[in-house]
Design a protein around this motif. Structure first.
Motif, PDB file in Angstrom:
ATOM      1  N   LEU A  19      31.072  86.294  35.915  1.00  0.00           N
ATOM      2  CA  LEU A  19      31.262  85.281  36.857  1.00  0.00           C
ATOM      3  C   LEU A  19      30.774  83.860  36.344  1.00  0.00           C
ATOM      4  CD1 LEU A  19      31.088  84.463  40.147  1.00  0.00           C
ATOM      5  CD2 LEU A  19      28.763  85.053  39.845  1.00  0.00           C
ATOM      6  N   ILE A  20      31.670  82.835  36.694  1.00  0.00           N
ATOM      7  CA  ILE A  20      31.513  81.641  36.240  1.00  0.00           C
ATOM      8  C   ILE A  20      31.107  80.786  37.445  1.00  0.00           C
ATOM      9  CG2 ILE A  20      32.710  79.667  34.808  1.00  0.00           C
ATOM     10  CD1 ILE A  20      34.547  81.719  33.705  1.00  0.00           C
ATOM     11  N   LEU A  21      30.217  80.048  37.405  1.00  0.00           N
ATOM     12  CA  LEU A  21      29.650  79.257  38.458  1.00  0.00           C
ATOM     13  C   LEU A  21      29.644  77.592  38.071  1.00  0.00           C
ATOM     14  CD1 LEU A  21      26.529  81.176  39.485  1.00  0.00           C
ATOM     15  CD2 LEU A  21      28.653  80.819  40.750  1.00  0.00           C
ATOM     16  N   ALA A  22      30.541  76.883  38.618  1.00  0.00           N
ATOM     17  CA  ALA A  22      30.322  75.648  38.243  1.00  0.00           C
ATOM     18  C   ALA A  22      29.846  74.534  39.586  1.00  0.00           C
ATOM     19  CB  ALA A  22      31.805  74.848  38.214  1.00  0.00           C
ATOM     20  N   VAL A  23      28.761  73.864  39.259  1.00  0.00           N
ATOM     21  CA  VAL A  23      28.004  73.198  40.176  1.00  0.00           C
ATOM     22  C   VAL A  23      28.209  71.938  39.932  1.00  0.00           C
ATOM     23  CG1 VAL A  23      25.549  72.836  40.924  1.00  0.00           C
ATOM     24  CG2 VAL A  23      26.354  74.982  39.953  1.00  0.00           C
ATOM     25  N   PRO A  54      22.805  87.606  28.533  1.00  0.00           N
ATOM     26  CA  PRO A  54      21.872  86.325  29.049  1.00  0.00           C
ATOM     27  C   PRO A  54      23.095  85.285  29.833  1.00  0.00           C
ATOM     28  CG  PRO A  54      22.375  85.862  26.817  1.00  0.00           C
ATOM     29  CD  PRO A  54      23.075  87.554  27.025  1.00  0.00           C
ATOM     30  N   VAL A  55      22.386  84.938  30.944  1.00  0.00           N
ATOM     31  CA  VAL A  55      23.070  83.587  31.816  1.00  0.00           C
ATOM     32  C   VAL A  55      23.173  82.663  30.692  1.00  0.00           C
ATOM     33  CG1 VAL A  55      22.833  82.094  33.505  1.00  0.00           C
ATOM     34  CG2 VAL A  55      22.379  84.598  33.970  1.00  0.00           C
ATOM     35  N   LEU A  56      24.266  82.081  30.655  1.00  0.00           N
ATOM     36  CA  LEU A  56      24.491  80.779  29.945  1.00  0.00           C
ATOM     37  C   LEU A  56      24.537  79.629  30.724  1.00  0.00           C
ATOM     38  CD1 LEU A  56      26.687  82.069  26.812  1.00  0.00           C
ATOM     39  CD2 LEU A  56      24.354  82.044  27.097  1.00  0.00           C
ATOM     40  N   ARG A  57      24.091  78.453  30.415  1.00  0.00           N
ATOM     41  CA  ARG A  57      24.247  77.477  30.929  1.00  0.00           C
ATOM     42  C   ARG A  57      25.033  76.197  30.196  1.00  0.00           C
ATOM     43  NH1 ARG A  57      19.482  73.052  33.545  1.00  0.00           N
ATOM     44  NH2 ARG A  57      19.269  72.712  31.270  1.00  0.00           N
ATOM     45  N   ARG A  58      25.554  75.424  30.685  1.00  0.00           N
ATOM     46  CA  ARG A  58      26.440  74.196  29.835  1.00  0.00           C
ATOM     47  C   ARG A  58      26.220  72.959  30.988  1.00  0.00           C
ATOM     48  NH1 ARG A  58      29.129  78.523  29.037  1.00  0.00           N
ATOM     49  NH2 ARG A  58      29.740  79.075  26.707  1.00  0.00           N
ATOM     50  N   LEU A  59      25.582  72.011  30.298  1.00  0.00           N
ATOM     51  CA  LEU A  59      25.555  70.619  31.255  1.00  0.00           C
ATOM     52  C   LEU A  59      26.687  69.505  30.750  1.00  0.00           C
ATOM     53  CD1 LEU A  59      21.678  70.010  30.286  1.00  0.00           C
ATOM     54  CD2 LEU A  59      22.733  70.739  32.360  1.00  0.00           C
ATOM     55  N   LEU A  60      27.115  69.183  31.913  1.00  0.00           N
ATOM     56  CA  LEU A  60      28.286  68.242  31.715  1.00  0.00           C
ATOM     57  C   LEU A  60      28.044  67.017  32.274  1.00  0.00           C
ATOM     58  CD1 LEU A  60      30.970  70.695  32.632  1.00  0.00           C
ATOM     59  CD2 LEU A  60      30.687  69.965  30.426  1.00  0.00           C
ATOM     60  N   VAL A  67      27.666  74.274  34.281  1.00  0.00           N
ATOM     61  CA  VAL A  67      28.287  75.664  34.357  1.00  0.00           C
ATOM     62  C   VAL A  67      27.565  76.521  33.796  1.00  0.00           C
ATOM     63  CG1 VAL A  67      30.375  76.651  33.588  1.00  0.00           C
ATOM     64  CG2 VAL A  67      30.592  74.218  34.088  1.00  0.00           C
ATOM     65  N   PHE A  68      27.634  77.640  34.572  1.00  0.00           N
ATOM     66  CA  PHE A  68      26.935  79.026  34.212  1.00  0.00           C
ATOM     67  C   PHE A  68      27.752  80.224  34.049  1.00  0.00           C
ATOM     68  CE2 PHE A  68      24.018  76.279  36.687  1.00  0.00           C
ATOM     69  CZ  PHE A  68      22.998  76.311  36.207  1.00  0.00           C
ATOM     70  N   THR A  69      27.644  81.004  33.073  1.00  0.00           N
ATOM     71  CA  THR A  69      28.323  82.207  33.033  1.00  0.00           C
ATOM     72  C   THR A  69      27.236  83.306  33.046  1.00  0.00           C
ATOM     73  OG1 THR A  69      28.054  81.992  30.555  1.00  0.00           O
ATOM     74  CG2 THR A  69      30.183  80.938  31.479  1.00  0.00           C
ATOM     75  N   LEU A  70      27.698  84.283  33.854  1.00  0.00           N
ATOM     76  CA  LEU A  70      26.749  85.334  34.197  1.00  0.00           C
ATOM     77  C   LEU A  70      27.677  86.716  33.665  1.00  0.00           C
ATOM     78  CD1 LEU A  70      26.055  83.331  36.386  1.00  0.00           C
ATOM     79  CD2 LEU A  70      24.933  84.967  37.405  1.00  0.00           C
TER      80      LEU A  70
END
Length: 109
Positions: A19-23, A54-60, A67-70
């Motif tokens: 799952l990819i979440l873009a906030v 693990p959940v990964l977080r990327r800051l833009l 952006v989070f990947t689960l």
């Protein structure tokens, strides 16, 4: 209590079983609030899913986005999952409901 929905929009996508979440924060102040509150650990705890990694977080910061990947969140992926929403589109609403404070997370499964 302030929630993610009060200061951001969320879109979801999928890549296989991930799952990819873009906030996307609505302004710079909201971006800083979200950057502090939405850690990988906090998002993993809010979803409370059995993940394969693990959940990964990327800051833009230039886009005021995170952006989070689960990995493993989609129960086998679009074609292999027995759940109704194999793409995970409805899971964006769950992140919008996440409180940005000390409230306990809610399980979705």
């Amino acid at each position: 209590m302030t929630t993610v929905d009060d200061c951001a929009d969320v879109r979801t996508g999928d890549k296989g079983d991930t799952l990819i979440l873009a906030v996307r924060a609505r302004d710079e102040m909201s971006y800083h609030l979200l950057s502090d509150a939405l850690t990988a650990e906090a998002v993993a705890g809010h979803y409370a899913l059995e993940l394969t990694g693990p959940v990964l977080r990327r800051l833009l910061p230039g886009l005021h986005a995170l952006v989070f990947t689960l990995p493993g969140a989609l129960g086998g992926g679009v074609t292999g999952s027995p759940v109704l929403d194999g793409h995970g589109k409805a899971l964006s609403y769950h992140l919008l409901s996440m409180p940005l404070g000390e409230e306990a997370p809610r399980r979705i499964r």
